[in-house]
Every structure is written in C-alpha cells, then in structure tokens.
Design an enzyme around this catalytic site. Structure first.
Site, short mmCIF file in Angstrom:
data_model
loop_
_atom_site.label_atom_id
_atom_site.label_comp_id
_atom_site.label_asym_id
_atom_site.label_seq_id
_atom_site.Cartn_x
_atom_site.Cartn_y
_atom_site.Cartn_z
N ASP A 68 -17.47 1.26 -53.95
CA ASP A 68 -17.30 -0.04 -52.99
C ASP A 68 -16.28 -0.93 -53.59
O ASP A 68 -15.45 -1.57 -53.15
CB ASP A 68 -18.63 -0.71 -52.74
CG ASP A 68 -19.68 -0.79 -54.13
OD1 ASP A 68 -19.23 -0.31 -54.92
OD2 ASP A 68 -20.60 -1.28 -53.97
N ASP A 100 -7.52 7.12 -46.60
CA ASP A 100 -6.98 6.27 -45.41
C ASP A 100 -6.75 4.88 -45.76
O ASP A 100 -5.53 4.29 -45.07
CB ASP A 100 -7.90 6.44 -44.21
CG ASP A 100 -7.68 7.52 -43.15
OD1 ASP A 100 -7.18 8.68 -43.53
OD2 ASP A 100 -8.00 7.40 -42.04
MN MN Z 1 -9.53 12.05 -43.55
#
Ligand code: MN
Ligand code: NAD
Ligand code: IPM
Length: 358
Positions: free
Chosen positions: A229, A257
């Site tokens: 996190d 991503d």
């Molecule tokens: Mn992916």
C-alpha cells in the site's frame, strides 16, 4: 537500459517466433510490432497461431494438445497481443494460453520496465525521464494465480469461496535472486521488495526471510522493504526512489498498471515472461481493450516496445535501443493515437515508428 534479464545470448539473425495476436486489439497492435521486427531482422521466422476467443467459440479449443511443447522445443520466443473477450466471461482462453504458458513453461520472471520516454506524457507534476525509470520483477508462477481453492455451497447464502495464495521457498527465492542479479549486472543498485507481511503472516513472512537471506549475498546492493500500500503511494509521490522492485504475482500486476500510467499510459507499457535460457513470452501490459477493438485506434507502442524487449532478450540489445529511440521520437513529435491526444491510427503510428528506426 537493456531489459534483457540475462547476459545477452549470442545474437541469432534467424530466431523463430510464435505469434498469437489473440483477442480485441491484440492482433491490431501485434501487426505493427511485427512490421518493426521484420524490418530490423529480415531473417526472422514467424509462425502465426490462431488462438483466442474466436477460435474457442468456433471449435471449443483454447490450446491444442502438444502446442505448448512445440513452443517450448521449437521456438525462441512467443509474441502475444492480449487475451480477453466479453463473449467468454470465464476467461478460459486467457487462463489456458497466457497463464498456461506462464505456468507450464515455468516463466517465473514477469519483467515490466516502467520508463518515461517523453516528459510531457507523465501525469505527475514536474517529473521527467530521470524520475520515472524503474523495473518490476513480478513473480509469475504462483501467488494468488494458481487457481488452487474451491467453492462450497455455491449460489446459496452460506457460500464459501477460497482462493489460496501459494508462496514456495523456491518460487520466492528465484524471483528475488533474479532482481538482485539484475541489480548487480546493470549497476542499478537499489532493490525494493514489496509485500503485505503486516497482514499476511505466513506467505509474506516467507518473502521477508528469503529477501534478507538473498540480500546478504549482494552487499553492494541497497535494499529496502515497503508494504504494497505504501509502495503504491510512494510510486506516485516520489517515483525517483525506485530502481528495481520485486514483488508477488498479484501486487506486481496491480503496480505495473499504475507504473504504466506514470510512463505515459497503458498503451506504452511492455513486458516479458522469462525463464533465462528458455523460450520467453512477450506481451504488452495492457489487455484486449474491447471498448476500442476494431476501430484501428489502439496504441501499438506498448506492443512495439515489447517487441524491442523480445529482440533484446534474443541477443540484440542494440535493436531494442533503436526501437525505444524511435518510439520516443514519435512521442516527442506527437505522432500518437487518440488516447494520447493524437489523431493517428494504429497503423500510422506503426509507420511513424518504422520511419524513425534509422
Ligand atoms: Mn494486468
Ligand atoms: P485493458 O488494458 O484491455 O483496457 C483498459 C483501458 O485501457 C481501456 O479503456 C482501453 O481502451 C485502454 N487501453 C488498453 N490498451 C490500450 C492501447 N493499446 N491503446 C489505447 N488504449 C488502450 O483492461 P481491461 O478492460 O480490464 O481488460 C480487457 C480484457 O483484457 C479483459 O478480458 C482482461 O482480462 C484482458 N487482459 C488481458 C491481458 C493480457 O492478455 N496480457 C492483460 C490485461 C487484461
Ligand atoms: C496481465 C493481465 C493478466 C494478469 C490477466 C489477463 C490474467 O492482467 O498480464 O497483466 O493478471 O497477469
């Protein structure tokens, strides 16, 4: 930086590459990557495989028997677009082909560079290419991806669903070691391991112990640990801290991503699924993008940069660098697809990159 994860193999001017366009925008972007590959390496041998949702819906086949073994024994690389189609909600073709290749070919390193090529493409204020230049070693053969688990009392109010996370000492150690070897070889001497060992007492404690043990063998490498996190936050707040990140399968999926956006967008992120010395599978980080498939507007740059990683791994780091420079030149000249604010089609971007290969 070359992304080749092993000392370069002897360059082969006639490598054999298995090509799977796959679903959605996969075939559209792979076609552009192949134009670049054949221009730079005219002796390349390509074999196309009709696999993906269309094939599955046509004849029920995801992976024909024996094909994985052929890829393993007869090819130097696999070049894949994407797999995923709304007509196949259970995603069986992606599981059998993509995850199947990762598991059955034991491609334990999912190598995902995060490199900003054009400063104007970074969504962060006042950040340039020197700030966003890291590489993620994502564990690729275990974690939460093995499908081990089950369902009980399905479709009742008492339903139970279990998805087991697998962490083996061998699996953790080899990905951690791959990250350290890369740091040692390239002089990118900072390795950050990320887990969630504050909540996950068993599996991620294993990551902690293995990380410390392997790190002791690489005293010249600076090490650091962040819970995932906090890593997500720090990648956005101050990405210049990171050079090499090593993490598990799921966390690696998510943070790459995020990393793709730092480098200018999901249409710019390439990746390799690698087991040094064996056939590797190279694919963009993005998916099949059903929302834009068939329109001719998908950004082919991720697929083209992925082709560069593939050629780098096949012993041609100079071709990888030329491809990266050509993509950078296109970005700087605004020769881009609509999602980056441009007006070019997928094919026109491919042509623009080809024109700038030098
Ligand atoms: Mn992916
Ligand atoms: P996605 O990456 O396909 O798309 C997310 C968003 O990014 C969409 O708005 C899409 O239009 C955009 N986008 C993605 N690639 C782009 C490109 N090259 N140029 C321009 N825009 C682009 O993610 P998703 O929508 O979650 O997934 C769609 C399908 O793809 C799902 O079935 C998913 O499982 C699959 N998938 C496959 C792979 C793979 O095969 N390697 C990777 C990720 C997702
Ligand atoms: C990726 C994709 C895959 C993954 C999906 C399609 C299973 O998101 O390659 O990043 O999660 O590994």
């Amino acid at each position: 930086m070359t992304t080749a994860n092993a000392p370069s193999t002897a360059p082969d001017a006639h490598p054999r590459i298995a090509v799977v366009g796959g679903d959605g925008i996969g075939p559209e972007v792979i076609a552009q990557g192949l134009r670049v590959v054949t221009a730079l390496l005219p002796g390349v041998h390509l074999e196309h495989f009709d696999l993906g949702a269309d094939r599955y819906l046509r004849d029920g086949v995801t992976m024909p028997p024996g094909l994985m073994e052929r890829w393993r024994d007869e090819f130097d690389a696999i070049y894949l677009g994407a797999l995923g189609d709304p007509r196949v909600p259970d995603n069986v073709q992606a599981r059998d082909i993509l995850l199947g290749a990762r598991f059955q070919l034991d491609l334990y390193i999912n190598l995902r560079p995060i490199q900003l090529l054009d400063p104007r493409r970074c969504p962060l204020k006042d950040r340039g290419p020197e700030d966003v230049d890291m590489i993620v070693f994502r564990e690729n053969t275990e974690g939460l991806y093995t499908g081990i688990g089950g369902q009980f009392k399905r479709d009742t109010p008492d339903e139970v669903a279990i998805e087991a996370e697998i962490n083996t000492r061998k699996g953790v150690e080899r990905i951690v070691r791959a990250a350290f070897e890369y740091a040692r070889r390239t002089g990118r001497g900072k390795v950050c391991m990320s887990d969630k060992s504050n909540a996950m007492r068993h599996g991620h404690d294993l990551w902690q112990r293995v990380f410390r043990q392997v790190a002791a063998e690489y005293p010249e490498v600076e090490t650091r640990h962040l819970y995932v996190d906090v890593l997500a936050m720090e990648m956005v707040r101050a990405p210049q801290q990171f050079e090499v990140i090593v993490t598990n399968n799921l966390f690696g999926d998510i943070i790459t991503d995020l990393g793709a956006v730092l480098q200018g967008g999901i249409g710019l992120a390439g990746s390799g699924n690698i087991h040094p010395g064996r056939v590797g599978l190279f694919e963009p980080v993005h998916g099949s993008a059903p929302d834009i498939a068939g329109k001719g507007i998908a950004n082919p740059m991720a697929a083209i940069l992925t082709a560069g990683m593939m050629l780098g791994t096949l012993g041609h780091p100079e071709l990888e660098a030329r491809i990266r420079d050509a993509v950078r030149a296109c970005l700087e000249a605004d020769l881009v697809t609509p999602e980056l604010g441009g007006r070019l089609s997928t094919e026109e971007v491919g042509t623009a990159v080809l024109d700038r290969l030098g």
